[in-house]
Design an enzyme around this catalytic site. Structure first.
Site, mmCIF file in Angstrom:
data_model
loop_
_atom_site.group_PDB
_atom_site.id
_atom_site.type_symbol
_atom_site.label_atom_id
_atom_site.label_comp_id
_atom_site.label_asym_id
_atom_site.label_seq_id
_atom_site.Cartn_x
_atom_site.Cartn_y
_atom_site.Cartn_z
ATOM 1 C CD GLU A 1 48.783 43.901 39.708
ATOM 2 O OE1 GLU A 1 48.795 45.084 39.305
ATOM 3 O OE2 GLU A 1 47.734 43.292 39.973
ATOM 4 C CB SER B 1 45.995 45.579 42.989
ATOM 5 O OG SER B 1 44.828 46.376 42.881
ATOM 6 N NE ARG C 1 46.753 44.404 36.121
ATOM 7 C CZ ARG C 1 45.742 44.514 35.272
ATOM 8 N NH1 ARG C 1 45.897 44.145 34.014
ATOM 9 N NH2 ARG C 1 44.584 45.024 35.649
#
Length: 340
Positions: A336, A240, A166
């Site tokens: 994230e 998420s 990520r």
């Protein structure tokens, strides 16, 4: 300047959390030329700027006292091919899932596991989006971005993007320095399917699929995502919120003695990945509501806006979750979602 620029513009419809925040100035660009003219318009020379894609990975914690530029650059073009691969250039403003469906319709493989991920094509490499055993770096060839300081067009190779979990160079050393305008993907004509991760294989079996195909995998992934993740159009969220932490094997073994059911995914001989959702759930957060925000009832990894929550409230909830996971497991969760 012929491009329409709006003032004191509400961003509520432009972020999937549905947070009410205003941009001092707002404009949408449809071409590189639009973007260049906006970046170097003398009235905006020293103003703070925010490049906006689909708004599915941001949390607005305040009004933006600058210029928000919505990237609307479109276009999908096959630029070359050989016996095994096809190279496709895509405008940064294209919807990611619609691009996946376009690939499926054309028999191009490689992105089927990434179905139904919200956002735009331009945002995909910034985040190195990934799901069900596949990351964008596996199908990535190159991208073109505009330097927001001097207007230079630069091509970035896969190596130059410095992809990680990520992560990319655009979230680190080049953060807020470049605006991505198009991305080139290398997709395959031959089947090389990945159904080893999560519930994909089981879902395919439940669907009665006997002949594996990219379309079948896409449908299975969509089914799984819809069962696990809330629709932002129904309840505000950004998917998420935290990354799955990577910890040392030694720490994992220590935790396993205390928590025998702790799930894990080995990375290499030294590191193990642990699901953030499991850690959060063990701390008692799943389905917990505080005011207008909370964690989703089916997935503790997803923070939600029940209506009327501020970005600061959601950020505060995220920090409380981080603190409780540190206290219980000694693991620091990384967000994230990008905090603005």
């Amino acid at each position: 300047m012929t491009l329409p620029i709006q003032q004191d513009f509400s961003l509520q419809a432009f972020n999937t959390f549905g947070i009410e925040a205003q941009a001092r100035f707002f404009a949408e660009v449809q071409s590189n030329e639009d973007l260049m003219s906006l970046l170097f318009f003398k009235g905006f020379k020293n103003i703070h700027r925010l490049i906006l894609g689909g708004g599915s990975n941001i949390l607005l914690t305040q009004d933006f006292e600058g210029l928000v530029i919505k990237i609307g650059i479109k276009g999908i073009e096959k630029i070359r091919e050989d016996e095994e691969s096809v190279w496709v250039n895509v405008g940064a403003g294209e919807n990611w899932h619609e691009f996946v469906l376009y690939c499926l319709d054309n028999g191009w493989n490689g992105v089927e596991n990434l179905s139904l991920i919200p956002g735009t094509v331009g945002a995909a490499p910034m985040q190195n989006i990934g799901a069900y055993g596949v990351e964008i770096k596996e199908v990535f060839d190159s991208l073109v971005a505009i330097n927001m300081t001097n207007g230079e067009l630069r091509t970035f190779t896969k190596e130059e993007c410095k992809f990680g979990y990520r992560e990319s160079i655009f979230k680190n050393e080049l953060k807020n320095q470049y605006a991505i305008v198009n991305v080139t993907f290398r997709l395959t004509k031959k089947a090389n399917f990945n159904i080893s991760y999560g519930a994909v294989a089981q879902t395919l079996a439940d669907m009665g699929v006997t002949t594996l195909s990219a379309k079948a995998i896409s449908q299975a992934v969509i089914k799984i995502r819809q069962s696990k993740l809330p629709n932002p159009e129904q309840i505000g969220n950004a998917g998420s919120f935290f990354k799955n932490p990577e910890i040392s094997k030694q720490l994992f073994e220590e935790l396993k003695e205390k928590y025998p059911s702790i799930p894990s995914y080995p990375i290499d001989e030294q590191r193990v990945k642990v699901p953030a959702g499991w850690l959060i759930e063990q701390c008692g957060w799943k389905g917990k509501r505080i005011g207008n925000t909370g964690t989703h009832k089916d997935q503790a990894l997803v923070l939600v806006n029940y209506g009327g929550a501020t970005g600061q409230e959601i950020k505060s909830l995220a920090e409380q979750i981080q603190q409780s996971v540190v206290e219980k497991f000694g693991i620091c969760l990384s967000m994230e979602v990008n905090i603005i």
